[in-house]
Structures are given as structure tokens and as C-alpha cells.
Design a protein around this motif. Structure first.
Motif, PDB file in Angstrom:
ATOM      1  N   PHE A 208     -38.494  53.244 -20.871  1.00  9.39           N
ATOM      2  CA  PHE A 208     -39.240  52.614 -21.959  1.00  9.39           C
ATOM      3  C   PHE A 208     -38.435  51.609 -22.796  1.00  9.39           C
ATOM      4  N   GLN A 209     -37.144  51.525 -22.607  1.00  5.37           N
ATOM      5  CA  GLN A 209     -36.304  50.805 -23.550  1.00  5.37           C
ATOM      6  C   GLN A 209     -36.724  49.348 -23.748  1.00  5.37           C
ATOM      7  N   ALA A 210     -37.011  48.641 -22.663  1.00  4.41           N
ATOM      8  CA  ALA A 210     -37.386  47.222 -22.781  1.00  4.41           C
ATOM      9  C   ALA A 210     -38.669  47.063 -23.588  1.00  4.41           C
ATOM     10  N   VAL A 233     -43.470  63.251 -23.130  1.00  4.85           N
ATOM     11  CA  VAL A 233     -42.290  63.857 -23.764  1.00  4.85           C
ATOM     12  C   VAL A 233     -41.200  62.810 -23.943  1.00  4.85           C
ATOM     13  N   LYS A 234     -40.900  62.096 -22.890  1.00  4.99           N
ATOM     14  CA  LYS A 234     -39.813  61.117 -22.953  1.00  4.99           C
ATOM     15  C   LYS A 234     -40.167  59.949 -23.873  1.00  4.99           C
ATOM     16  N   ASP A 240     -38.595  57.719 -31.127  1.00  4.04           N
ATOM     17  CA  ASP A 240     -37.853  58.204 -32.288  1.00  4.04           C
ATOM     18  C   ASP A 240     -36.398  57.749 -32.217  1.00  4.04           C
ATOM     19  N   ALA A 241     -35.773  57.903 -31.047  1.00  2.00           N
ATOM     20  CA  ALA A 241     -34.361  57.537 -30.881  1.00  2.00           C
ATOM     21  C   ALA A 241     -34.114  56.055 -31.133  1.00  2.00           C
ATOM     22  N   ALA A 242     -35.124  55.226 -30.854  1.00  2.00           N
ATOM     23  CA  ALA A 242     -35.002  53.780 -31.076  1.00  2.00           C
ATOM     24  C   ALA A 242     -35.136  53.406 -32.551  1.00  2.00           C
TER      25      ALA A 242
END
Length: 389
Positions: A208-210, A233-234, A240-242
Motif C-alpha cells: 500500500f505504500q505508494a 488488517v495490513k 496508521d504507520a504512515a
């Protein structure tokens, strides 16, 4: 009266006496094919559906409408390329009477085509592909879950009511994702909002990062997403982590947080979703269902379990109407279409296209529950575009 007439009358009476039980008594086991995912991203969803279905059957003493149930199982692997072969195993090899399935919308489309062509009864306990109760609708196809349009539309209504004006959507690039996004877009734009960008990635990709970088660049008021199972889940954890959770509210259809909360942990707290079920619906019916499911399966039920449970309820309704005589299919389908089920989700009725007409709840993640905090839309019916019954 002559002896000949008496003899004929006796023969007729004997014939009638032997024929009535054959018509009025159930004829052996009813063979139910369970075509659900047992492996892969949606395995837990398939398991919950099966548990829910079997729970209602068990509550009825192992019978529905007087017919003992025999199960035949096929793992559909959430793979549309294998769907036709898999459903034909149940129809042609195993000669099932009823098929229950499935989760993946692409697989469900192949199942609906085969059911329509063969005349086999199909009850869909999850997959929301709009066409199943739209252009592909048929008298022998029913759904006890939702159309993809419904939860997407309900979420769009809530997002607009919250005053959000600019949204970004993120989902897998397949039928369920695109149709839920269309439903959200329809309601959100009707409420005065605009879509800045639609973002997608191939199913079941979870990199999902991009996309999250693009969300940050767009600076929307809200993000709408559809993911389910392991992908959900991911996504929630990556969001959240971003650092996006602190600046851009995350909303979605309820599948984002249903059956996934324990794995998502703190990342899911406060996420708003809409769905036709919420953990905290405070009714005797839902409480009894949740307690029985927890005792039976040593886990808490989710929306997938409810949909499986109601698939069994709907089948029981039809079988009861014809006293177990599965050969009376038209009468059974008529009764099922008029059914009003007492579901853990609340009142469950059906449209003429055989899609649920149901309330959609606003849910907020609090602790380990999707708590109902209001009603998004009452008795929401899918428009069933293209259905001709």
C-alpha cells in the motif's frame, strides 16, 4: 353397488393412501453444497459463514423444513479462473440441491451463471457483485448479505453528513471494490462532495505504500476504503504507520474492520464504517445469537457468521412453506421472496430481485467491537439495475 365398482373404489383409495405421504412427507436428505474459501485471504470469512449456516441447522435439530441436511464442500480458493469448474463439481458431479457461496465477487459471478443455466438454487451469503441481483438475477438466486452498492452508498451518505467535501478512494481493482466505490461516489457527490482521486491495486496485493503517499499528496478531507480479511488488517495498520490516521479520517464499508479488529489492534480505534450489522446491536435476538455462537465455536461472531446464519434461515423458510417438498420450487421461491426474517442484524426482507432490504448502521471501533452509533440509512434497497424477473 357392484363388486367391480367396489373393487375399483378400493384400488383408488389404496392408490390415494400411498400417494399422499409421497407428496406431503420430506424425501430423504437435502444435499447442500458449500462453495466457500477454505484457504487464502478470505479463509476466515468462509469459515465464519459455514459456522453460521450450520449453527441455525443445529438449532433446528439438524433439519430444515423437515429435511435432514447433507453437506458437500468445495474450496473455491477465491479464484475466478477455477470458479466454473468448482461449481460444476457440485452441480454435475455431486448433484447438490442447493449451493451456498461465496465470498469473492468474481467467483460468485461464475456461480450465478452456472446456477441460472442449470436451475440449481443458489444462496449467496456474502459476495456483493451487483449483477447477481441485477442483470444476472433469476428466480432461483437469492442473497442474504448485501449488494456492493449498498454499503458503499451508506458510507457516502455518512461522509457527506459529516461535512467532508473532498475524498480519495482506495480499493482492490476487482468487482467488489469498484462497485462499492461507485456506491460511495454516488451518495457522496449527491451530498455535495467531490472525489479527488480513485486509487486501486490488484487483488490480493497488499503493498500500500505508494498509494498512501498519494493520499498524503492529495490532502483529502476523508479516505474511503474497501478491503477485507488479511488485506484489511495490513491496510489499517499501514495507514496508521504512515501517520495518516492523525490527519485524514479513515472510513470504509464494515468489512474493513469486521473479523479483523484483534489483528488490527490500536490502529483500528476510532475508524468509522457502515454495515448492515454491528456487534453491539442491543436486541434479544442478537444477544441470543452471539451467546450461542460463542459457546459453540469458542469465538465471537461477525457479519459473515450472520450472513451464513440467515442463508440457513432463508432456506428453512422456503422448505417450510412447501413442507419439505423441494420439487415445488416455484412455490418455494415465491415464499422465500416474501420472507421477513428475524435476523441478528434486525428485520431482513427481500426485494423483487431477491436482494436484502435492510438497515445500515454507523459503526465506530471501540476496543474490540464495532459499536453501533446510529443508523446510516433505514431499509436500504439496491436499485437492481438490469434485473428482469
Amino acid at each position: 353397488m357392484s363388486l367391480r365398482i367396489l373393487a375399483l373404489a378400493a384400488c383408488a383409495a389404496a392408490a390415494l393412501a400411498t400417494s399422499v405421504p409421497a407428496l406431503s412427507q420430506p424425501a430423504g436428505k437435502l444435499k447442500v453444497g458449500l462453495m466457500l474459501p477454505a484457504t487464502g485471504t478470505f479463509a476466515a470469512l468462509g469459515n465464519a459463514i459455514e459456522n453460521g449456516f450450520k449453527l441455525h441447522v443445529a438449532e433446528q435439530g439438524g433439519k430444515l423444513g423437515g429435511r435432514e441436511i447433507e453437506y458437500v464442500k468445495v474450496d473455491d480458493e477465491s479464484d475466478p479462473s477455477k470458479a466454473t469448474d468448482n461449481v460444476n463439481k457440485l452441480i454435475k458431479r455431486d448433484n447438490v440441491d442447493v449451493i451456498i457461496g461465496t465470498v469473492h465477487s468474481g467467483v460468485a459471478m461464475a456461480m450465478a451463471k452456472a446456477a441460472k443455466e442449470s436451475g440449481t438454487m443458489l444462496i449467496v451469503p456474502n459476495a456483493g457483485a451487483d449483477a447477481v441481483t441485477g442483470a444476472m438475477c433469476a428466480k432461483n438466486i437469492f442473497r442474504t448479505s448485501f449488494s456492493n452498492w449498498q454499503p458503499g452508498y451508506a458510507t457516502g451518505v455518512v461522509a457527506a453528513q459529516k461535512g467532508y467535501k473532498k475524498a480519495v478512494t482506495i480499493t482492490w481493482n476487482y468487482a467488489a471494490g469498484s462497485e462499492m466505490v461507485k456506491g460511495f461516489t454516488e451518495a457522496f457527490e449527491k451530498g455535495g462532495g467531490t472525489i479527488a482521486k480513485h486509487l486501486t491495486l490488484p487483488f490480493p496485493n497488499v503493498e500500500f505504500q505508494a498509494l498512501l503517499t498519494e493520499v498524503a499528496a492529495q490532502k483529502p478531507d476523508v479516505v474511503f476504503s474497501f478491503f477485507a480479511g488479511g488485506g484489511a488488517v495490513k491496510f489499517v495498520k499501514d495507514y496508521d504507520a504512515a501517520g495518516l490516521k492523525k490527519t485524514v479520517p479513515l472510513m470504509g464499508t464494515g468489512f474493513l474492520t469486521d473479523g479483523t479488529l484483534e489483528a488490527q489492534g490500536d490502529s483500528a480505534q476510532g475508524v468509522i464504517t457502515t454495515l448492515h450489522y454491528a456487534d453491539g446491536i442491543d436486541t434479544p435476538r442478537n444477544t441470543a445469537f452471539r451467546n450461542k455462537y460463542a459457546v459453540t465455536y469458542k469465538s465471537q461472531p461477525d457479519v459473515y457468521a450472520v450472513q451464513g446464519y440467515d442463508a440457513a434461515q432463508l432456506l428453512a423458510w422456503g422448505l417450510t412453506a412447501v413442507k419439505g417438498d423441494f420439487a415445488q420450487k416455484d412455490a418455494m421461491y415465491f415464499a422465500m421472496n416474501k420472507a421477513v426474517l428475524s435476523s441478528p442484524r434486525g428485520k431482513l426482507a427481500f426485494s423483487t430481485a431477491h436482494n436484502p432490504v435492510q438497515d445500515f448502521y454507523i459503526r465506530e471501533v471501540k476496543g474490540k467491537e464495532n459499536v453501533s452509533v446510529g443508523i446510516a440509512v433505514k431499509a436500504l434497497a439496491d436499485p437492481a439495475r438490469g434485473c428482469k424477473l
